[in-house]
Each structure stands twice: as C-alpha cells, then as structure tokens.
Scaffold this active site. Structure first.
Site, PDB file in Angstrom:
ATOM      1  N   TYR A  51      43.912  50.421  20.847  1.00 44.65           N
ATOM      2  CA  TYR A  51      43.948  51.626  21.663  1.00 44.65           C
ATOM      3  C   TYR A  51      44.328  52.825  20.793  1.00 44.65           C
ATOM      4  O   TYR A  51      44.721  52.668  19.631  1.00 44.65           O
ATOM      5  CB  TYR A  51      44.944  51.443  22.811  1.00 44.65           C
ATOM      6  CG  TYR A  51      44.754  52.398  23.957  1.00 44.65           C
ATOM      7  CD1 TYR A  51      43.530  52.481  24.625  1.00 44.65           C
ATOM      8  CD2 TYR A  51      45.776  53.245  24.371  1.00 44.65           C
ATOM      9  CE1 TYR A  51      43.344  53.358  25.674  1.00 44.65           C
ATOM     10  CE2 TYR A  51      45.605  54.135  25.431  1.00 44.65           C
ATOM     11  CZ  TYR A  51      44.382  54.186  26.072  1.00 44.65           C
ATOM     12  OH  TYR A  51      44.203  55.065  27.107  1.00 44.65           O
ATOM     13  N   SER A 149      31.792  49.592  36.025  1.00 46.03           N
ATOM     14  CA  SER A 149      33.234  49.547  35.777  1.00 46.03           C
ATOM     15  C   SER A 149      33.964  50.221  36.929  1.00 46.03           C
ATOM     16  O   SER A 149      33.354  50.875  37.789  1.00 46.03           O
ATOM     17  CB  SER A 149      33.568  50.258  34.474  1.00 46.03           C
ATOM     18  OG  SER A 149      33.331  51.660  34.605  1.00 46.03           O
ATOM     19  N   ARG A 171      24.148  46.444  32.701  1.00 46.94           N
ATOM     20  CA  ARG A 171      23.533  45.362  31.917  1.00 46.94           C
ATOM     21  C   ARG A 171      22.949  44.242  32.769  1.00 46.94           C
ATOM     22  O   ARG A 171      22.279  43.359  32.242  1.00 46.94           O
ATOM     23  CB  ARG A 171      24.561  44.761  30.948  1.00 46.94           C
ATOM     24  CG  ARG A 171      24.982  45.723  29.840  1.00 46.94           C
ATOM     25  CD  ARG A 171      25.971  45.078  28.893  1.00 46.94           C
ATOM     26  NE  ARG A 171      26.385  45.999  27.844  1.00 46.94           N
ATOM     27  CZ  ARG A 171      25.776  46.112  26.664  1.00 46.94           C
ATOM     28  NH1 ARG A 171      24.723  45.366  26.404  1.00 46.94           N
ATOM     29  NH2 ARG A 171      26.209  46.977  25.767  1.00 46.94           N
ATOM     30  N   TYR A 234      34.720  58.306  26.978  1.00 42.28           N
ATOM     31  CA  TYR A 234      36.066  58.004  27.461  1.00 42.28           C
ATOM     32  C   TYR A 234      36.438  56.542  27.279  1.00 42.28           C
ATOM     33  O   TYR A 234      37.522  56.124  27.701  1.00 42.28           O
ATOM     34  CB  TYR A 234      36.199  58.394  28.943  1.00 42.28           C
ATOM     35  CG  TYR A 234      35.459  57.480  29.901  1.00 42.28           C
ATOM     36  CD1 TYR A 234      36.124  56.451  30.556  1.00 42.28           C
ATOM     37  CD2 TYR A 234      34.100  57.641  30.140  1.00 42.28           C
ATOM     38  CE1 TYR A 234      35.450  55.603  31.426  1.00 42.28           C
ATOM     39  CE2 TYR A 234      33.429  56.814  31.013  1.00 42.28           C
ATOM     40  CZ  TYR A 234      34.100  55.793  31.654  1.00 42.28           C
ATOM     41  OH  TYR A 234      33.423  54.960  32.511  1.00 42.28           O
ATOM     42  N   GLY A 235      35.571  55.755  26.638  1.00 41.64           N
ATOM     43  CA  GLY A 235      35.848  54.331  26.503  1.00 41.64           C
ATOM     44  C   GLY A 235      35.420  53.786  25.154  1.00 41.64           C
ATOM     45  O   GLY A 235      34.658  54.420  24.409  1.00 41.64           O
ATOM     46  N   PHE A 259      37.305  62.350  26.382  1.00 40.71           N
ATOM     47  CA  PHE A 259      38.177  62.574  27.533  1.00 40.71           C
ATOM     48  C   PHE A 259      39.188  61.439  27.587  1.00 40.71           C
ATOM     49  O   PHE A 259      38.837  60.260  27.516  1.00 40.71           O
ATOM     50  CB  PHE A 259      37.393  62.610  28.849  1.00 40.71           C
ATOM     51  CG  PHE A 259      38.297  62.823  30.044  1.00 40.71           C
ATOM     52  CD1 PHE A 259      38.644  64.102  30.423  1.00 40.71           C
ATOM     53  CD2 PHE A 259      38.837  61.740  30.743  1.00 40.71           C
ATOM     54  CE1 PHE A 259      39.508  64.325  31.494  1.00 40.71           C
ATOM     55  CE2 PHE A 259      39.690  61.948  31.816  1.00 40.71           C
ATOM     56  CZ  PHE A 259      40.033  63.235  32.193  1.00 40.71           C
ATOM     57  N   TRP A 260      40.463  61.829  27.725  1.00 42.12           N
ATOM     58  CA  TRP A 260      41.563  60.866  27.842  1.00 42.12           C
ATOM     59  C   TRP A 260      42.477  61.353  28.950  1.00 42.12           C
ATOM     60  O   TRP A 260      43.003  62.469  28.890  1.00 42.12           O
ATOM     61  CB  TRP A 260      42.325  60.773  26.516  1.00 42.12           C
ATOM     62  CG  TRP A 260      43.352  59.692  26.453  1.00 42.12           C
ATOM     63  CD1 TRP A 260      43.368  58.505  27.115  1.00 42.12           C
ATOM     64  CD2 TRP A 260      44.536  59.709  25.632  1.00 42.12           C
ATOM     65  NE1 TRP A 260      44.467  57.766  26.783  1.00 42.12           N
ATOM     66  CE2 TRP A 260      45.209  58.475  25.874  1.00 42.12           C
ATOM     67  CE3 TRP A 260      45.085  60.608  24.744  1.00 42.12           C
ATOM     68  CZ2 TRP A 260      46.402  58.156  25.255  1.00 42.12           C
ATOM     69  CZ3 TRP A 260      46.269  60.281  24.111  1.00 42.12           C
ATOM     70  CH2 TRP A 260      46.919  59.060  24.363  1.00 42.12           C
ATOM     71  N   LEU A 261      42.669  60.538  29.977  1.00 41.75           N
ATOM     72  CA  LEU A 261      43.440  60.960  31.137  1.00 41.75           C
ATOM     73  C   LEU A 261      44.869  61.334  30.755  1.00 41.75           C
ATOM     74  O   LEU A 261      45.432  62.290  31.299  1.00 41.75           O
ATOM     75  CB  LEU A 261      43.444  59.867  32.202  1.00 41.75           C
ATOM     76  CG  LEU A 261      44.052  60.261  33.558  1.00 41.75           C
ATOM     77  CD1 LEU A 261      43.186  61.309  34.257  1.00 41.75           C
ATOM     78  CD2 LEU A 261      44.230  59.033  34.458  1.00 41.75           C
TER      79      LEU A 261
END
Length: 328
Positions: A51, A149, A171, A234-235, A259-261
């Site tokens: 992370y 997701s 997918r 964001y992932g 983007f990161w919360l």
C-alpha cells in the site's frame, strides 16, 4: 482489549492478542467502542506491504468501522455516550479506540450497522470522484474498469442518482449482467489489454474514467475517452504502473491523475464532508447505496476473515465484529 496486530508482512503474520487499552480521551477526543469493521482491498494491500503507506510492525490494520461513543472529553460538544459514529482514522481492527471529535461523523441512530460499517470508504470514494474531479452534466458518460468492485458498483448507483451514464468494464459476463441489473447503461467483458469499443450512444466518449487496475488497462480506458477527458487512478489491482500512450496526453489533451480518499479528507472542508455523509445516509435509506455482506467473523478470527476477503469472484463484503456488537 483484543486487537488484531500485524507482526510482519502477510495475513500469516496477523495475530489477535490482548493489548493495552487506548489512552483515555483528551479534552477534544472521544472514547469509542468498535462494533463492526470492514475488510477492504486496501487493508489487504497494507498487510502485504504493497500500500501507499507502510507502518512498521506491529500495527493494527483496518481503515473502516462503525463505533459507539463510550465517553467524551471535557470540551467535546455535539456527541453523547451511545452515539453511533464512523471514524476517519484507521486501526479499526480492535475492540476500542480513541479519536478526535473532529475526526468522526455522527450517524443516524437507527442506521443499519452492517451498512454503517461500510459507509466511510467505498460509497464516499465513488461520490467524491464523481463530484470533485470534473464538472459533469446530466447525460455525461463516466467509464470505469473493475466495475464489479464495491467502489465500481457504487459508481453505477450514484451516477444514476446524479443523472450520469456509465460504461463499465469487467472480466466476466456474469458480473456485467449483475451491473446491468443494478442500473449500468453499458458494460463489456475485457481482459485488460487491447482496445475497448465504445458503446452506441457514447459517440463523443467519456469525459471521466476511473481506473482501479493500472498497467495496460489504463490505456484501454483512454481509447474510449473524449478529448480533454480525465482518468483517475485509484487502485493497484494489477500491481503495475499505469501505462498510457503519449498520443492521448499530448494530442488529445487528456489528464491522468490519482485519487486517494485519505488525502481527500485532508483537503475538503468540514461542512462539505458532513454534507456528503448526510447525503450518503439519505441514499442508504433510499437503497441507492449499500452493499451485501456475505460473511461476518468475530475479531478473534481476523486472519481467517482476511483470507476469505482475499478470495476472488465475491459479490459482497466481509465484516469483523466485536463483543460490543448488539448481535454478538
């Protein structure tokens, strides 16, 4: 108190033990009893050492939970013992925690506890990305990969509530069918490499796209974007850096950003933050937001719960509960 602690890297290094209680709340702090905590992909990445932040072990993971106020500091206003809150700080895989009064949001007293435990991260991420990155108008298209997701499903639901249309990349056909049943305007099965074909009705392309994968999947999204469009990554699902053809950036004036919360919390005004969560609670009551829960584990089985959450092809979330939970 009991807490799950990462003693090293990986789920195998996660141990539940008796540790010292958190410090008593200061004048502007709250003492909280954790009721239920969610296991999110970010938690698993943190445990795996992949992370964006890597606290030294031992540390308590868990970015999201619903808590009950046990006591408040002498200068705290607006909170009382028994109030339900969600804390913005992490370390939620424990029975108790201390948080700043300004670092929590009060919840409606009758809120569903399962849904409250999942309100902080995924619905808020979807709403913030839809509202704060690009000015959109009803009828505009938003594209995304990993659309099945938890964040992706909330993008579909919230975009619909805002009058936006969504193009969703997954997918498996079964996942695409579930998204269409939840209100997705278009969906396609794609392996993450090669070009995507824009659906009928989206001739100018999407003005905004959300990338949770990286690698070649980023460039695939770029191919169906409008000129001047924005892709927000964001992932980290692929574990690869985002790849995008310079043609899109130079000649089509596209923007690739992150983007990161957790960063968003530090930049948004408190009144905006409060209004956003009030909006999410209203949508939760109306059924616009929310996610199924497929399993609950006691905190003592945190490693087992994490292994379950790490399995693919799930259509729901895994929760950890403590003895303070009303159903314990």
């Amino acid at each position: 108190m009991k807490a799950a602690q990462a003693q090293g890297t990986g789920l195998d290094a996660l141990e539940v033990a008796e540790i010292a209680d958190p410090p008593a709340p200061g004048p502007r702090e709250l003492g909280l009893d954790v009721l239920a905590a969610t296991i999110n992909p970010a938690d698993l990445l943190l445990l795996e050492g992949r992370y964006g932040t890597r606290p030294p072990p031992p540390f308590i993971p868990g970015a999201e939970a619903v808590c009950r106020v046990r006591e408040g500091g002498a200068e705290v206003q607006g909170f009382a013992a028994g109030d339900l809150v969600i804390p913005f700080a992490g370390q939620c895989w424990a029975e108790r925690m201390t948080a700043k009064a300004g670092g929590v949001v009060k919840l409606d007293p009758g809120i569903d506890l399962d849904q409250a435990a999942m309100l902080k991260a995924n619905p808020a991420t979807a709403l913030a990305m839809l509202e704060d990155l690009v000015t959109l108008q009803p009828g505009d298209w938003v594209a995304q990969n990993a659309a099945n997701s938890a964040v992706g499903v909330h993008v579909v639901k919230i975009a619909g509530a805002l009058g936006l249309k969504t193009f969703n990349v997954v997918r498996r056909e079964a996942a695409a069918a579930r998204l269409r049943a939840r209100g997705a305007d278009a969906g396609v099965v794609h392996d993450g490499g090669g070009a995507l074909e824009a659906p009928e009705g989206m001739p100018e392309g999407a003005r905004l796209a959300f990338d949770a994968i990286g690698g070649g999947a980023t460039d695939a999204l770029a191919g169906i974007m409008a000129d001047g469009g924005t892709i927000a990554n964001y992932g980290l699902l692929s574990g690869e850096p985002c790849r995008i053809d310079s043609h899109h950036l130079v000649f089509r004036r596209m923007t690739l950003r992150g983007f990161w919360l957790a960063d968003w919390y530090g930049t948004v005004a408190r009144d905006v933050l409060t209004a956003r969560y009030a909006q999410l609670m209203g949508w939760l009551e109306e059924g616009v937001v929310g996610a199924p829960v497929i399993a609950r584990y006691p905190l003592a089985e945190a490693a087992k719960a994490g292994a379950h959450a790490a399995q693919g092809a799930r259509d729901g979330k895994i929760l950890l509960t403590t003895d303070a939970h009303p159903d314990a």
